[in-house]
Design a protein around this motif. Structure first.
Motif, PDB file in Angstrom:
ATOM      1  N   TYR A 266     -25.767  15.905 -33.511  1.00 34.80           N
ATOM      2  CA  TYR A 266     -24.543  14.620 -33.749  1.00 34.80           C
ATOM      3  C   TYR A 266     -22.911  15.399 -32.665  1.00 34.80           C
ATOM      4  O   TYR A 266     -22.242  15.236 -32.446  1.00 34.80           O
ATOM      5  CB  TYR A 266     -24.366  15.188 -34.958  1.00 34.80           C
ATOM      6  N   ASP A 267     -22.911  16.658 -32.705  1.00 35.01           N
ATOM      7  CA  ASP A 267     -22.095  17.162 -32.800  1.00 35.01           C
ATOM      8  C   ASP A 267     -21.913  17.098 -30.698  1.00 35.01           C
ATOM      9  O   ASP A 267     -20.875  16.843 -30.394  1.00 35.01           O
ATOM     10  CB  ASP A 267     -21.580  18.587 -32.534  1.00 35.01           C
ATOM     11  N   ARG A 268     -22.854  17.564 -29.966  1.00 34.70           N
ATOM     12  CA  ARG A 268     -23.184  17.383 -28.828  1.00 34.70           C
ATOM     13  C   ARG A 268     -22.777  16.074 -28.244  1.00 34.70           C
ATOM     14  O   ARG A 268     -21.842  15.597 -27.368  1.00 34.70           O
ATOM     15  CB  ARG A 268     -24.311  17.553 -28.139  1.00 34.70           C
ATOM     16  N   VAL A 269     -23.067  14.782 -28.827  1.00 32.11           N
ATOM     17  CA  VAL A 269     -22.958  13.039 -28.519  1.00 32.11           C
ATOM     18  C   VAL A 269     -21.421  13.304 -29.062  1.00 32.11           C
ATOM     19  O   VAL A 269     -21.079  12.052 -28.434  1.00 32.11           O
ATOM     20  CB  VAL A 269     -23.438  12.545 -29.528  1.00 32.11           C
ATOM     21  N   ALA A 270     -20.646  13.877 -30.027  1.00 33.06           N
ATOM     22  CA  ALA A 270     -19.596  13.431 -30.536  1.00 33.06           C
ATOM     23  C   ALA A 270     -18.770  13.943 -29.463  1.00 33.06           C
ATOM     24  O   ALA A 270     -17.616  13.363 -29.233  1.00 33.06           O
ATOM     25  CB  ALA A 270     -18.938  14.332 -31.780  1.00 33.06           C
ATOM     26  N   LEU A 272     -18.850  14.565 -26.182  1.00 28.81           N
ATOM     27  CA  LEU A 272     -19.258  13.431 -25.266  1.00 28.81           C
ATOM     28  C   LEU A 272     -18.081  12.364 -25.176  1.00 28.81           C
ATOM     29  O   LEU A 272     -17.591  11.722 -24.166  1.00 28.81           O
ATOM     30  CB  LEU A 272     -20.322  13.222 -24.398  1.00 28.81           C
ATOM     31  N   VAL A 273     -17.858  11.937 -26.234  1.00 32.61           N
ATOM     32  CA  VAL A 273     -17.637  10.638 -26.830  1.00 32.61           C
ATOM     33  C   VAL A 273     -15.531  11.024 -26.875  1.00 32.61           C
ATOM     34  O   VAL A 273     -15.247  10.409 -26.471  1.00 32.61           O
ATOM     35  CB  VAL A 273     -17.847   9.998 -28.197  1.00 32.61           C
ATOM     36  N   LYS A 276     -14.542  11.232 -23.739  1.00 37.37           N
ATOM     37  CA  LYS A 276     -14.638   9.727 -22.984  1.00 37.37           C
ATOM     38  C   LYS A 276     -15.518  10.385 -21.802  1.00 37.37           C
ATOM     39  O   LYS A 276     -15.723   8.879 -20.959  1.00 37.37           O
ATOM     40  CB  LYS A 276     -13.580   9.164 -22.692  1.00 37.37           C
ATOM     41  N   ARG A 278     -17.909   8.706 -20.208  1.00 36.79           N
ATOM     42  CA  ARG A 278     -19.804   7.429 -19.762  1.00 36.79           C
ATOM     43  C   ARG A 278     -20.425   7.908 -19.264  1.00 36.79           C
ATOM     44  O   ARG A 278     -21.304   7.627 -19.635  1.00 36.79           O
ATOM     45  CB  ARG A 278     -18.625   5.887 -19.200  1.00 36.79           C
ATOM     46  N   LEU A 281     -23.286  10.342 -21.548  1.00 41.66           N
ATOM     47  CA  LEU A 281     -23.697   9.307 -23.015  1.00 41.66           C
ATOM     48  C   LEU A 281     -24.649   8.003 -22.026  1.00 41.66           C
ATOM     49  O   LEU A 281     -25.522   7.760 -22.236  1.00 41.66           O
ATOM     50  CB  LEU A 281     -22.060   8.570 -23.147  1.00 41.66           C
ATOM     51  N   ILE A 282     -24.575   7.538 -20.578  1.00 43.18           N
ATOM     52  CA  ILE A 282     -25.554   6.463 -20.382  1.00 43.18           C
ATOM     53  C   ILE A 282     -25.911   7.371 -19.904  1.00 43.18           C
ATOM     54  O   ILE A 282     -27.489   7.274 -20.174  1.00 43.18           O
ATOM     55  CB  ILE A 282     -24.927   5.754 -19.393  1.00 43.18           C
TER      56      ILE A 282
END
Lengths: 296, 296
Positions: A266-270, A272-273, A276, A278, A281-282
């Motif tokens: 969750y932290d790693r993806v957060a 990337l968010v 920003k 993009r 994330l893709i």
């Protein structure tokens, strides 16, 4: 079923509904077992708990003699356990091994011993260690709020002399349940994902919704079907006993470690968010898309 | 419905199935609009995208004349936009404001202008700023894979002269859809929760399942109904276009901030798990239980 498929209704969902409706009806229909084997004397340790009561009712309605041993009944353990054909341990995870050890000393070598907690490696090993007779670990994959076995899964982990439990597994299947045979090791590995990390996620989202003071009623009005499904799943979790939910997360070091790894994801993806990112994330999405879509 | 309720089948779930089946059937039934109003000339900007095609089909089958303006058609903008009664903007979130600005200069003051992106504050403001005629923000709460409006929700945020869109909202409702009226501000606040943070959670769990190389097929066999539902929701996410998913998370600073707060909550709960803080977890559970259970 093709109309359902074209309409975008998953078949499993339809099957669940049909089974749940059938479960309600079949309750009134089953008054005695479809099996005409000799009555079995059964003692359920923790039989007045919610899951204990479910099994008591199911077995009693199949013309078995069901006794209950609660924590205050250990002075009658000789009588309640000594002559039982089957002893079922239905107590919270953290007491299971201790209760198995304590109960085993009263059992005849022919008594079949099983437990129904949501862990299997430790309890099955404890039963094998302390009892010389038939042993099986069971894990009903449902809560005590179900009305019957119809459409429900029970994982069975044979320990010793599994033929002694055949009548019980057949009774479950005759009443519409599905028995999945597994090793205790595979079961526990799967439950880290199916139960522990999912409980953690649902629990955390509940905490978040409360923190953010989300107007859930209004959000449901404006929502997508996925969101409505997820809110229903979260509501079901919070209708449970807090101890049960916490037990399922804390039961083993493997579960705690997997929860820590999920929190890291969750932290790693957060992150990337927050950046920003993009592209990043893709890339993550596509890697994972291949994995997810090739599965069942 | 009481049989469903007793069987533990949520009514909303049953309603969804009935509606989805009806949607499939009703497709063949609707050949012309039930409304006998004067035909409307409609131009959909981005009408060859997946959502654009859905609206093109729905409006064309209601005897409206539907034209499409794609990025290569701007040299025909005068012709395509100048005489339209309704212009609908159906382009990715990040291009919406720019496209509104560009399109507005071709519109007659009587042309009704709407967009269907998943944000509403910015697009509605842009439409009000650049166009003097009727303005409305719409957000269909479904993906382009649906067959019809039946059982689907559309959030409508009136901007100016909402009566010009009455026929469109009625068409949606006549075809079984539900129109929820909201302000752009409320809409965007709700979508932070309904879309952005949920996408983040589903996305992250997918990444985690791939990382852990979970045998999903086997896990489904041994699973609880909640787990099966959640896997279905995750599969639906990863069947989408990655850009769409990422757009929904990154669209506004509010969304990115809420995702950061949710990641913090996951962290906080994971810390309690790592410390095996049973008391702390039960306290969090109970606080949140009160909030969750008092809701719809």
């Amino acid at each position: 079923m093709s109309l359902l498929a074209e309409a975008g209704v998953p078949e499993s969902l339809w099957a669940n509904i049909v089974q749940s409706c059938f479960a309600k009806r079949s309750q009134d229909v089953f008054t005695s077992s479809t099996h005409n084997v000799a009555p079995q004397k059964i003692t359920i340790i923790g039989g007045r708990g919610r899951m204990g009561r479910f099994f008591t009712n199911q077995l009693a309605s199949a013309d078995r003699t069901v006794s209950v041993l609660e924590s205050e009944d250990w002075d009658r353990a000789d009588e309640l356990l000594g002559s039982a054909d089957l002893v079922m341990v239905s107590v919270p995870i953290e007491w299971t091994t201790e209760v198995i050890k304590r109960a085993a000393q009263y059992l005849a070598p022919t008594t079949a011993l099983c437990d129904i907690t949501s862990l299997k490696v430790e309890p099955v090993q404890a039963m094998l260690d302390h009892h010389s007779g038939p042993v099986m670990g069971l894990h009903p994959m449902f809560g005590p709020n179900v009305k019957s076995f119809v459409g429900e899964k029970v994982v069975a982990c044979p320990g010793r002399n599994e033929e002694s439990f055949q009548w019980l597994l057949e009774l479950i299947e005759d009443r519409g349940g599905e028995v999945i045979v597994s090793t205790p090791e595979e079961h526990d590995r799967m439950m880290v994902i199916i139960q522990a990390t999912r409980h953690f996620s649902r629990f955390s989202v509940g905490v978040f919704l409360a923190q953010e003071k989300v107007d859930i009623e209004r959000s449901l009005l404006m929502s997508s079907p996925s969101y409505r499904q997820e809110i229903e799943i979260i509501k079901r979790l919070f209708a449970q006993n807090p101890n049960l939910c916490v037990d399922i997360m804390l039961a083993t070091p493997e579960r705690c470690q997997a929860i820590a790894r999920l929190a890291d994801t969750y932290d790693r993806v957060a992150m990337l968010v927050a950046r920003k990112d993009r592209e990043g994330l893709i890339k993550e999405f596509e890697t994972c898309q291949n994995f997810i879509l090739k599965m069942a």
